[in-house]
Design a protein around this motif. Structure first.
Motif, PDB file in Angstrom:
ATOM      1  N   GLY A  30     120.616  23.117  36.018  1.00 58.32           N
ATOM      2  CA  GLY A  30     121.287  23.591  34.764  1.00 58.32           C
ATOM      3  C   GLY A  30     122.709  23.342  34.896  1.00 58.32           C
ATOM      4  O   GLY A  30     123.447  23.193  36.040  1.00 58.32           O
ATOM      5  N   HIS A  51     122.587  22.821  29.401  1.00 51.47           N
ATOM      6  CA  HIS A  51     121.063  22.680  29.936  1.00 51.47           C
ATOM      7  C   HIS A  51     120.819  23.983  30.817  1.00 51.47           C
ATOM      8  O   HIS A  51     121.514  24.363  31.912  1.00 51.47           O
ATOM      9  CB  HIS A  51     121.195  21.488  30.978  1.00 51.47           C
ATOM     10  CG  HIS A  51     119.866  21.396  31.754  1.00 51.47           C
ATOM     11  ND1 HIS A  51     118.638  21.625  31.243  1.00 51.47           N
ATOM     12  CD2 HIS A  51     119.455  21.106  33.015  1.00 51.47           C
ATOM     13  CE1 HIS A  51     117.661  21.457  32.015  1.00 51.47           C
ATOM     14  NE2 HIS A  51     118.201  21.178  33.226  1.00 51.47           N
ATOM     15  N   GLU A  96     115.357  14.293  37.204  1.00 51.30           N
ATOM     16  CA  GLU A  96     116.100  14.702  35.876  1.00 51.30           C
ATOM     17  C   GLU A  96     116.792  13.333  34.960  1.00 51.30           C
ATOM     18  O   GLU A  96     116.432  13.421  33.774  1.00 51.30           O
ATOM     19  CB  GLU A  96     117.450  15.707  36.284  1.00 51.30           C
ATOM     20  CG  GLU A  96     118.060  16.338  34.954  1.00 51.30           C
ATOM     21  CD  GLU A  96     117.371  17.696  34.633  1.00 51.30           C
ATOM     22  OE1 GLU A  96     116.969  18.379  35.846  1.00 51.30           O
ATOM     23  OE2 GLU A  96     117.411  18.306  33.743  1.00 51.30           O
ATOM     24  N   HIS A 112     110.365  23.222  32.495  1.00 50.75           N
ATOM     25  CA  HIS A 112     111.586  22.765  33.238  1.00 50.75           C
ATOM     26  C   HIS A 112     112.750  23.621  32.489  1.00 50.75           C
ATOM     27  O   HIS A 112     113.315  24.470  33.208  1.00 50.75           O
ATOM     28  CB  HIS A 112     111.900  21.333  32.828  1.00 50.75           C
ATOM     29  CG  HIS A 112     113.287  20.732  33.425  1.00 50.75           C
ATOM     30  ND1 HIS A 112     113.447  19.455  33.859  1.00 50.75           N
ATOM     31  CD2 HIS A 112     114.324  21.512  33.872  1.00 50.75           C
ATOM     32  CE1 HIS A 112     114.608  19.479  34.399  1.00 50.75           C
ATOM     33  NE2 HIS A 112     115.386  20.519  34.162  1.00 50.75           N
ATOM     34  N   HIS A 135     117.694  26.752  32.773  1.00 49.64           N
ATOM     35  CA  HIS A 135     116.284  26.676  33.386  1.00 49.64           C
ATOM     36  C   HIS A 135     115.868  28.012  32.828  1.00 49.64           C
ATOM     37  O   HIS A 135     115.033  28.662  33.566  1.00 49.64           O
ATOM     38  CB  HIS A 135     116.395  26.547  34.729  1.00 49.64           C
ATOM     39  CG  HIS A 135     116.361  25.038  35.022  1.00 49.64           C
ATOM     40  ND1 HIS A 135     116.758  24.851  36.484  1.00 49.64           N
ATOM     41  CD2 HIS A 135     116.691  23.951  34.700  1.00 49.64           C
ATOM     42  CE1 HIS A 135     116.893  23.423  36.564  1.00 49.64           C
ATOM     43  NE2 HIS A 135     116.998  22.980  35.343  1.00 49.64           N
TER      44      HIS A 135
HETATM   45 ZN   LIG Z   1     117.191  20.808  35.104  1.00 44.98          ZN
END
Ligand SMILES: [Zn+2]
Ligand SMILES: CSCCC(=O)C(=O)COP(=O)(O)O
Length: 303
Positions: free
Chosen positions: A79, A156, A213, A238, A158
């Motif tokens: 992330g 991003h 990813e 994810h 998680h």
């Molecule tokens: Zn990720």
């Protein structure tokens, strides 16, 4: 700058005060690592100002990652956060302890060409840009391709709530998260800029995860094309990609989405389905969806 266990070590005393931004790489000549608010008062050139802003952005990513780590959003090194400051896009390195980033660890890309501009100095250790880079760039592209849209930051996470909600949707055979009539919907903007209202239907697409990813790029870009107003995409089992006009916008949306995922899961345990308005909603006549398609309404009650 990386220790033997691979975690990053902040070292302005050892590296950056002597080699500001390791300026052999960046061309900077002043100690740009001091945030603007902490610099000594004095005559400022526009070059100083620019250095200070850049230092602020790098520091901000490190601070936000630390904050997100403590929310369980960027644990296990994965992330992260990317921030665009004008023509510079800042991206953290891959596979490192995200709560221990140092400002000099960031990669810088040009916007809108996405050409690499600055890599962390050798003293940072052998760093690679985040694996999320192609996905961050896919989100930044929205601001380039669409009139009225602007993307200044991409996050991003998680987040366990995000992951759980993709599993709930998987059990229902759905490829989008849908919610209506919840206060936190009001914190989420459409890509065109307008905020959702309490009674609107928020739709966040879900794409399937991939072993790597970077291989998510195609399906994420496809989800962005098919859902032009959605400011986020969930990745099954994810996490979440979310973007906004600024880092504040992206962070707010991330927090609101997390609250909505959480509420959906808890409501489900209480027997309530948040995809539909509550019985007797007074606002059914005045609703919009993130989607162009029809709104969802409660199933007629079985007699
Ligand atoms: Zn990720
Ligand atoms: C255990 S993390 C697995 C890879 C991942 O999901 C990810 O987000 C990687 O991000 P990074 O910035 O570390 O490349």
């Amino acid at each position: 700058m990386s220790s033997q266990d691979g975690s990053l070590v902040a070292g302005p005393g050892r590296c950056c005060s002597a080699v500001p931004f390791c300026c052999s790489a960046s061309g900077h000549t002043s100690n740009a690592l001091e945030p603007a608010r902490e610099r000594a008062a004095g005559p400022w050139s526009s070059h100083d100002q620019r250095d200070a802003e850049e230092a602020d952005t790098r520091l901000l990513i490190a601070e936000l990652c630390k904050q997100f780590y403590h929310l369980g959003w960027v644990t296990g090194t994965g992330g992260g956060v990317s921030i665009r400051d004008g023509h510079n896009i800042y991206i953290a390195p891959s596979g490192v302890q995200k709560e221990r980033l140092h400002p000099i660890n960031m990669f810088v890309l040009d916007y809108p060409s996405f050409q690499p501009l600055i890599s962390p100095p050798a003293c940072s250790g052998p760093l690679r840009p985040s694996q999320c880079t192609p996905l961050f760039l896919a989100a930044y592209r929205i601001g380039i391709d669409r009139p009225g849209a602007e993307v200044g930051s991409v996050i991003h996470t998680h987040s366990p709530e995000a992951v759980d909600v993709t599993i709930l949707c998987e059990l229902r055979g759905e490829d989008a998260f849908v919610i209506t009539h919840h206060e936190m919907i009001k914190g989420i903007r459409r890509n065109s800029g307008e905020y959702h209202r309490y009674q609107d239907e928020l739709v966040i697409p879900i794409i399937d995860n991939t072993p790597q990813e970077r291989d998510l790029e195609e399906s994420l870009s496809e989800a962005i094309r098919r859902h032009p107003e959605a400011p986020a995409v969930l990745v099954r089992r994810h996490g979440l990609y979310v973007w906004g006009r600024s880092w504040r916008d992206a962070k707010t949306q991330c927090e609101c989405l997390d609250a909505l995922f959480n509420a959906t899961i808890r409501a489900r345990l209480l027997g309530c389905d948040m995809r539909f308005p509550p019985a007797g909603s007074k606002y059914l006549h005045d609703r919009k969806s993130t989607e162009a398609g029809p709104l969802r309404f409660p199933e007629p009650q079985q007699q």
